[in-house]
Write a protein that holds these residues in place. Structure first.
Motif, short mmCIF file in Angstrom:
data_model
loop_
_atom_site.label_atom_id
_atom_site.label_comp_id
_atom_site.label_asym_id
_atom_site.label_seq_id
_atom_site.Cartn_x
_atom_site.Cartn_y
_atom_site.Cartn_z
N ILE A 1 0.84 -1.20 0.00
CA ILE A 1 0.00 0.00 0.00
C ILE A 1 0.88 1.25 0.00
O ILE A 1 0.66 2.18 -0.77
N TYR A 2 1.89 1.25 0.87
CA TYR A 2 2.81 2.40 0.90
C TYR A 2 3.49 2.58 -0.46
O TYR A 2 3.63 3.69 -0.95
N ALA A 3 3.93 1.47 -1.04
CA ALA A 3 4.67 1.54 -2.31
C ALA A 3 3.81 2.03 -3.46
O ALA A 3 4.32 2.65 -4.39
N THR A 4 2.52 1.76 -3.41
CA THR A 4 1.64 2.20 -4.50
C THR A 4 0.89 3.47 -4.15
O THR A 4 -0.01 3.89 -4.88
N ASP A 5 1.29 4.12 -3.03
CA ASP A 5 0.64 5.34 -2.57
C ASP A 5 -0.87 5.19 -2.45
O ASP A 5 -1.62 6.13 -2.73
N GLY A 6 -1.32 3.98 -2.10
CA GLY A 6 -2.75 3.75 -1.92
C GLY A 6 -3.52 3.67 -3.22
O GLY A 6 -4.75 3.67 -3.21
N PHE A 7 -2.82 3.58 -4.35
CA PHE A 7 -3.49 3.53 -5.66
C PHE A 7 -4.33 2.27 -5.79
O PHE A 7 -5.41 2.29 -6.36
N GLU A 8 -3.81 1.16 -5.27
CA GLU A 8 -4.53 -0.12 -5.31
C GLU A 8 -5.22 -0.33 -3.96
O GLU A 8 -4.69 0.03 -2.91
N THR A 9 -6.37 -0.97 -3.98
CA THR A 9 -7.07 -1.26 -2.73
C THR A 9 -6.39 -2.45 -2.04
O THR A 9 -5.76 -3.28 -2.72
N PRO A 10 -6.55 -2.55 -0.72
CA PRO A 10 -5.98 -3.71 -0.03
C PRO A 10 -6.50 -5.04 -0.59
O PRO A 10 -5.76 -6.00 -0.67
N ASP A 11 -7.76 -5.07 -1.02
CA ASP A 11 -8.30 -6.31 -1.59
C ASP A 11 -7.61 -6.67 -2.91
O ASP A 11 -7.33 -7.84 -3.16
N GLN A 12 -7.33 -5.66 -3.73
CA GLN A 12 -6.62 -5.91 -4.99
C GLN A 12 -5.21 -6.41 -4.69
O GLN A 12 -4.73 -7.36 -5.32
N LEU A 13 -4.54 -5.76 -3.74
CA LEU A 13 -3.18 -6.17 -3.38
C LEU A 13 -3.18 -7.58 -2.79
O LEU A 13 -2.25 -8.35 -3.04
N ASP A 14 -4.21 -7.92 -2.04
CA ASP A 14 -4.33 -9.26 -1.49
C ASP A 14 -4.43 -10.29 -2.62
O ASP A 14 -3.82 -11.36 -2.55
N GLU A 15 -5.20 -9.97 -3.65
CA GLU A 15 -5.31 -10.86 -4.81
C GLU A 15 -3.96 -11.03 -5.50
O GLU A 15 -3.57 -12.13 -5.88
N TYR A 16 -3.23 -9.92 -5.67
CA TYR A 16 -1.92 -9.98 -6.30
C TYR A 16 -0.97 -10.86 -5.49
O TYR A 16 -0.23 -11.67 -6.03
N LEU A 17 -1.01 -10.67 -4.17
CA LEU A 17 -0.14 -11.45 -3.29
C LEU A 17 -0.51 -12.93 -3.35
O LEU A 17 0.38 -13.79 -3.39
N THR A 18 -1.79 -13.23 -3.40
CA THR A 18 -2.23 -14.63 -3.53
C THR A 18 -1.69 -15.23 -4.82
O THR A 18 -1.23 -16.38 -4.84
N THR A 19 -1.73 -14.47 -5.90
CA THR A 19 -1.20 -14.96 -7.17
C THR A 19 0.29 -15.25 -7.05
O THR A 19 0.77 -16.30 -7.50
N LEU A 20 1.03 -14.35 -6.42
CA LEU A 20 2.47 -14.58 -6.23
C LEU A 20 2.72 -15.83 -5.39
O LEU A 20 3.68 -16.56 -5.63
N GLN A 21 1.86 -16.09 -4.42
CA GLN A 21 2.05 -17.23 -3.53
C GLN A 21 1.65 -18.55 -4.18
O GLN A 21 2.15 -19.60 -3.77
N THR A 22 0.78 -18.52 -5.14
CA THR A 22 0.25 -19.77 -5.69
C THR A 22 0.82 -20.14 -7.06
O THR A 22 0.74 -21.29 -7.45
N ASP A 23 1.38 -19.19 -7.77
CA ASP A 23 1.96 -19.48 -9.09
C ASP A 23 3.44 -19.76 -8.91
O ASP A 23 4.22 -18.84 -8.61
N LYS A 24 3.84 -21.00 -9.08
CA LYS A 24 5.23 -21.39 -8.85
C LYS A 24 6.22 -20.62 -9.73
O LYS A 24 7.36 -20.44 -9.35
N ARG A 25 5.75 -20.15 -10.86
CA ARG A 25 6.64 -19.39 -11.75
C ARG A 25 7.00 -18.04 -11.14
O ARG A 25 7.98 -17.42 -11.55
N LEU A 26 6.22 -17.58 -10.17
CA LEU A 26 6.42 -16.25 -9.60
C LEU A 26 7.07 -16.28 -8.22
O LEU A 26 7.17 -15.25 -7.56
N LEU A 27 7.53 -17.44 -7.76
CA LEU A 27 8.09 -17.54 -6.42
C LEU A 27 9.30 -16.63 -6.23
O LEU A 27 9.51 -16.09 -5.15
N LYS A 28 10.10 -16.47 -7.28
CA LYS A 28 11.25 -15.57 -7.17
C LYS A 28 10.78 -14.15 -6.85
O LYS A 28 11.37 -13.47 -6.01
N TRP A 29 9.71 -13.73 -7.48
CA TRP A 29 9.19 -12.38 -7.26
C TRP A 29 8.54 -12.26 -5.89
O TRP A 29 8.61 -11.21 -5.26
#
Length: 140
Positions: free
Chosen positions: A72-100
């Protein structure tokens, strides 16, 4: 049960087929007693996963919230916490994105450390006795 449907290889000699059959029978004799044990172990996996989930839950959830706060700090609140939660879930579940995901986690921890340092310096500045303009100019 394991030998059902096995037939001799027409391209192999009788001796080769006999050796293959012998090997297969030894294998079945060795594995068959282990099969019920394997089934029991596999049946216990969901319960073990539930126990592990209950142990890791609060710690991981707290860290996840901290990471989302840094996002949230990094995006200056541009994205909602729910959107960021979805992005984080994608990072956690897509093995191709584990590095990120790892990079995001490290960066969030570094950002927290820097924010703590900023707060500490702000507190030190607030607690410091007021200095005259001449003293500030002399120190610079």
């Amino acid at each position: 049960e394991f030998l059902v449907g096995t037939v001799a290889d027409p391209t192999a000699s009788q001796e080769e087929n006999d050796l293959w059959e012998q090997s297969l029978r030894l294998l079945v004799e060795t594995l068959e007693p282990l099969y019920p044990e394997a089934e029991a172990v596999v049946a216990g996996v969901p319960l073990a996963e539930a126990r592990a989930e209950s142990r890791r839950g609060p710690v991981v959830d707290a860290f996840r919230k901290r990471v989302i706060q840094q996002m949230i700090y990094a995006t200056d609140g541009f994205e909602t916490p729910d959107q960021l939660d979805e992005y984080l879930t994608t990072l956690q579940t897509d093995k191709r994105l584990l590095k990120w995901l790892g990079l995001l986690e490290r960066t969030a921890l570094e950002a927290e450390a820097l924010q703590a340092e900023i707060r500490l310096r702000q507190k030190e500045a607030e607690d410091a006795p007021p200095r005259s303009r001449q003293a500030n100019d002399a120190q610079d």
